[in-house]
Design an enzyme around this catalytic site. Structure first.
Site, PDB file in Angstrom:
ATOM      1  N   ASN A  64       9.989  65.905 -27.095  1.00  0.00           N
ATOM      2  CA  ASN A  64       9.305  67.119 -26.654  1.00  0.00           C
ATOM      3  C   ASN A  64       8.388  67.600 -27.769  1.00  0.00           C
ATOM      4  O   ASN A  64       8.816  67.701 -28.922  1.00  0.00           O
ATOM      5  CB  ASN A  64      10.322  68.209 -26.335  1.00  0.00           C
ATOM      6  CG  ASN A  64      11.295  67.794 -25.261  1.00  0.00           C
ATOM      7  OD1 ASN A  64      10.945  67.751 -24.093  1.00  0.00           O
ATOM      8  ND2 ASN A  64      12.520  67.457 -25.641  1.00  0.00           N
ATOM      9  N   GLU A 109       7.968  75.158 -15.549  1.00  0.00           N
ATOM     10  CA  GLU A 109       8.479  75.664 -16.829  1.00  0.00           C
ATOM     11  C   GLU A 109       7.751  76.942 -17.270  1.00  0.00           C
ATOM     12  O   GLU A 109       7.905  77.380 -18.409  1.00  0.00           O
ATOM     13  CB  GLU A 109       8.343  74.594 -17.907  1.00  0.00           C
ATOM     14  CG  GLU A 109       9.199  73.364 -17.662  1.00  0.00           C
ATOM     15  CD  GLU A 109       9.096  72.362 -18.789  1.00  0.00           C
ATOM     16  OE1 GLU A 109       9.866  72.492 -19.765  1.00  0.00           O
ATOM     17  OE2 GLU A 109       8.250  71.460 -18.711  1.00  0.00           O
ATOM     18  N   SER A 159      17.029  78.561 -28.763  1.00  0.00           N
ATOM     19  CA  SER A 159      16.536  77.201 -28.544  1.00  0.00           C
ATOM     20  C   SER A 159      16.974  76.272 -29.669  1.00  0.00           C
ATOM     21  O   SER A 159      17.275  76.701 -30.789  1.00  0.00           O
ATOM     22  CB  SER A 159      15.006  77.204 -28.424  1.00  0.00           C
ATOM     23  OG  SER A 159      14.591  77.990 -27.330  1.00  0.00           O
ATOM     24  N   GLU A 176      13.791  60.929 -24.956  1.00  0.00           N
ATOM     25  CA  GLU A 176      12.457  61.516 -24.836  1.00  0.00           C
ATOM     26  C   GLU A 176      12.098  62.249 -26.114  1.00  0.00           C
ATOM     27  O   GLU A 176      12.945  62.451 -26.990  1.00  0.00           O
ATOM     28  CB  GLU A 176      12.384  62.472 -23.648  1.00  0.00           C
ATOM     29  CG  GLU A 176      13.315  63.671 -23.765  1.00  0.00           C
ATOM     30  CD  GLU A 176      13.255  64.583 -22.552  1.00  0.00           C
ATOM     31  OE1 GLU A 176      12.615  64.229 -21.556  1.00  0.00           O
ATOM     32  OE2 GLU A 176      13.855  65.666 -22.610  1.00  0.00           O
ATOM     33  N   SER A 236      12.503  70.172 -19.287  1.00  0.00           N
ATOM     34  CA  SER A 236      13.577  71.096 -18.906  1.00  0.00           C
ATOM     35  C   SER A 236      14.446  70.570 -17.775  1.00  0.00           C
ATOM     36  O   SER A 236      15.019  71.337 -17.013  1.00  0.00           O
ATOM     37  CB  SER A 236      13.005  72.473 -18.529  1.00  0.00           C
ATOM     38  OG  SER A 236      12.333  73.039 -19.622  1.00  0.00           O
TER      39      SER A 236
END
Length: 325
Positions: free
Chosen positions: A289, A15, A298, A287, A165
């Site tokens: 992040n 990433e 984003s 999940e 990602s």
């Protein structure tokens, strides 16, 4: 008095390039009347300050400082924009805490926990937050494909347990595809999570500490153009995103409450972005992040903008909250 800010970016994972983009956006938007921002590249081969003229100045890892134009620059706060290791899994957080330098992300324990998908979901299950049926493997474990697929079914997802990602992630439809999917996942991490496919609406919700309080941002609905929300969908325009999500208010309230609950029971601070799949009226967490993407495109910046928080304010608030500590 302006604060010297190290915007750490890069990292040791695949990433790296995405992190450089996020960190560069932070550098662009930080208010020069309040901060002296520096791009600090964290790479396996070296840690260095990247000056605007392209010059690289090595970081002294003993106290996280750099000599720039004959002057020793000590950083008073760190803006963490590293996706993946060592910025999202706790290593940089622990290092900076040892040095007494505040940083914008969550603390080292929370980072390590949330970066490990299996452990995160196991902890949150005790708080009533659902997740998909799954099987966990360490590299070298015996693999019984029939037993695995009997538990999770087909199609299913094979994921690197500690990666972001969608790196090391595959969606498989046949038993014969399992070996290659495992090889892809183990190339990224030595732990793998195999999860049942949840057929529903995918949403993402940011939760941040804003002006001293937990703030849940508007929810984004994600509609991949392809089969699922993979790397191409995330970074190459392969999805359509709706902020706010096109879901009933009752479901919005339910997911917002779950995301806030997860943030608070884990003792989080800074940014977080949690992913859920809604199946038959029930949200399942995928999940969390803790250093999400920070470019204009984003998801978390999109959500902040919908909440009336422009990027410059979003970044300034993160530094203000970090400096309180």
């Amino acid at each position: 008095m302006k604060k010297n800010v190290a915007i750490i970016m890069g990292g040791y994972s695949t990433e790296y390039d995405i992190s450089i983009k996020s960190g560069s956006v932070v550098y662009q938007y930080l208010d020069r009347n309040s901060y002296n921002p520096y791009k600090v590249i964290i790479a396996k081969e070296a840690w260095y300050v990247l000056l605007d003229n392209g010059q690289k100045v090595e970081i002294d890892k003993g106290d996280f400082s750099a000599f720039i134009h004959g002057e020793k620059i000590k950083f008073e706060v760190v803006f963490n924009a590293i996706h993946g290791t060592p910025g999202e899994d706790g290593y940089m957080q622990a290092y900076l805490e040892m040095l007494g330098i505040p940083q914008t992300a969550c603390d080292f324990y929370q980072a390590a926990l949330t970066f490990n998908k299996r452990d995160l979901l196991s902890v949150l299950k005790a708080y009533g937050i659902r997740s998909a049926e799954s099987v966990y493997l360490n590299e070298g474990d015996p693999i019984d494909a029939d037993a695995i697929l009997a538990k999770v079914g087909l199609p299913c997802f094979v994921k690197a347990n500690r990666a972001g990602s969608s790196m090391g992630t595959s969606k498989i439809y046949k038993k014969e595809e399992l070996d290659q999917a495992l090889a892809n996942a183990f190339a990224e991490d030595d732990q793998v999570l195999i999860e049942a496919f949840l057929d529903g609406t995918e949403v993402s919700v940011g939760v941040i500490t804003y002006k001293g309080k937990t703030k849940v941002l508007p929810i984004t609905e994600i509609v991949p153009h392809g089969d699922w929300f993979d790397y191409k969908a995330k970074y190459e325009g392969g999805s359509t995103e709706y902020t706010p999500a096109r879901i009933p208010q009752e479901m919005t309230d339910k997911i917002s409450a779950l995301a806030q609950k997860a943030y608070e029971v884990l003792g989080m601070k800074g940014f977080s972005r949690s992913e859920f799949i809604i199946v038959d009226g029930n949200p399942f967490m995928l999940e969390m992040n803790t250093t999400p993407g920070l470019t204009e495109q984003s998801l978390l910046p999109q959500q902040a903008a919908e909440a009336g928080i422009p990027l410059a304010e979003l970044f300034d608030n993160a530094l203000t909250e970090a400096l309180k500590k």
